[in-house]
Design an enzyme around this catalytic site. Structure first.
Site, mmCIF file in Angstrom:
data_model
loop_
_atom_site.group_PDB
_atom_site.id
_atom_site.type_symbol
_atom_site.label_atom_id
_atom_site.label_comp_id
_atom_site.label_asym_id
_atom_site.label_seq_id
_atom_site.Cartn_x
_atom_site.Cartn_y
_atom_site.Cartn_z
ATOM 1 C CB SER A 126 -33.644 -11.564 18.904
ATOM 2 O OG SER A 126 -32.671 -12.037 19.775
ATOM 3 N N GLY A 182 -32.814 -20.454 23.505
ATOM 4 C CA GLY A 182 -32.791 -20.467 22.046
ATOM 5 C C GLY A 182 -34.172 -20.570 21.434
ATOM 6 C CG ASP A 192 -36.053 -16.331 13.921
ATOM 7 O OD1 ASP A 192 -36.178 -15.782 12.802
ATOM 8 O OD2 ASP A 192 -35.006 -16.286 14.582
ATOM 9 C CB ALA A 240 -40.544 -13.394 20.298
#
Ligand code: MEV
Length: 310
Positions: free
Chosen positions: A93, A89, A136, A95
């Site tokens: 995705s 986690g 993210d 990154a």
């Protein structure tokens, strides 16, 4: 071959509320996704992602970037390499989407301007996932530790290079999209209550960012504890995460909370240096695995320019 890498992330505060535009604090981790790119002889795009469960994020990022750079007539070969397990986690995705956008820019002889990389990669993530605050993607693009608000309207670096975190993995892979949907259902059923929780989380993030700027880790830890109470109210914590968090706090952590969507994945504890070993032991005893991961890491960067595919 051009190779670009981008880091994974850990959410320090503000998860779930961030999906609705509230502020969050995120830090980039030392584990990275690498994407290598070359033009193909046959004019056809190809993605080679040996460690990936699916290639949709790379494909979406490639499509967005080719359209943006008007490269639609060229074929591009991409190859990904992961330094971290996707089950943990850390945001592989996002990154990989960021590294793809960066690599295709460099391949085309264009500078990957961070603001553009963030926008293209965030759109690619939404193409695939339909939901997500984009925090993210920001961590993968800019690196360091960020105050993130309004789905990318405000992105500010925070001086958290010395943040004394211990990170524990619960052993369970979380389904972020399902958890975000579950919280959305609760918000529909109890709009006032859930909105009040989000506002309270937003307020905690506001206070936490000032405490981080002051390097007041004890206060950051206390604020983490408050944040965790609200995440528990939202119903996204688990028994194992609770046991790891309680263990860390009993062993002397300033504070501890889950990190990310909940339902599994990781927790983090903010720990005075003389309590680090005791906290690590307590997390392990509670059924978790302490991860050897550094935070506040560098964002997207070029790794190499070589003649041969890796
Ligand atoms: C997941 O790591 C964090 C969430 O807030 C989702 C998001 O912000 O996109 C639950």
């Amino acid at each position: 071959m051009i190779t670009v890498s981008a880091p994974g992330k850990l959410m320090i505060a503000g998860e779930h509320a961030a999906v609705y535009g509230y502020p969050a604090i995120v830090t980039a981790v030392s584990e990275r996704m690498r994407v290598s790119a070359a033009f193909s002889e046959d004019g056809i795009d190809a993605v080679d992602a040996p460690q990936a469960a699916n290639t949709s994020f790379v494909e979406a990022a490639l499509k967005r970037t080719k359209a943006h750079l008007k490269l639609n007539k060229r074929g591009i070969r991409l190859r990904t390499a992961s330094q971290f397990s996707q089950t943990i986690g850390f945001g592989s995705s996002s990154a990989v989407a960021v590294a793809t956008v960066g690599a295709v820019h460099l391949l085309a002889g264009r500078t990957p301007v961070p603001e553009t990389v963030f926008t293209l990669a965030y759109r690619a993530v939404l193409d695939v996932q339909k939901t997500g605050s984009g925090f993210d993607v920001a961590a993968a693009t800019y690196g360091g530790t960020l105050l993130y608000e309004g789905k990318g309207k405000r992105i500010e670096p925070l001086p958290a290079d010395a943040i004394p975190l211990v990170v524990g993995y619960s052993g369970v892979k979380a389904d972020t999209v399902a958890l975000v949907r579950e919280v959305a259902r609760k918000r529909e059923a109890h709009p006032d209550t859930v909105e009040r929780i989000f506002r309270a989380i937003g307020d905690i993030v506001g206070k936490m960012q000032s405490s981080i700027r002051e390097g007041d880790w004890e206060r950051v830890g206390v604020l983490m504890n408050f944040n965790q109470e609200y995440l528990r109210d939202l119903g996204v914590s688990t028994e194992t995460l609770e046991a790891m968090i309680a263990g860390a706090k009993n062993a002397g952590a300033y504070g501890a909370k889950l990190s990310g969507a909940g339902g599994g994945d990781c927790m983090m504890a903010l720990v005075p240096s003389d309590k680090r070993d005791a906290v690590c032991d307590a997390i392990t005893k509670a059924g978790g695995r302490v991860l050897d991961v550094a935070v506040h890491s560098e964002g997207m960067r070029s790794e190499s320019v070589s003649q041969e595919p890796e």
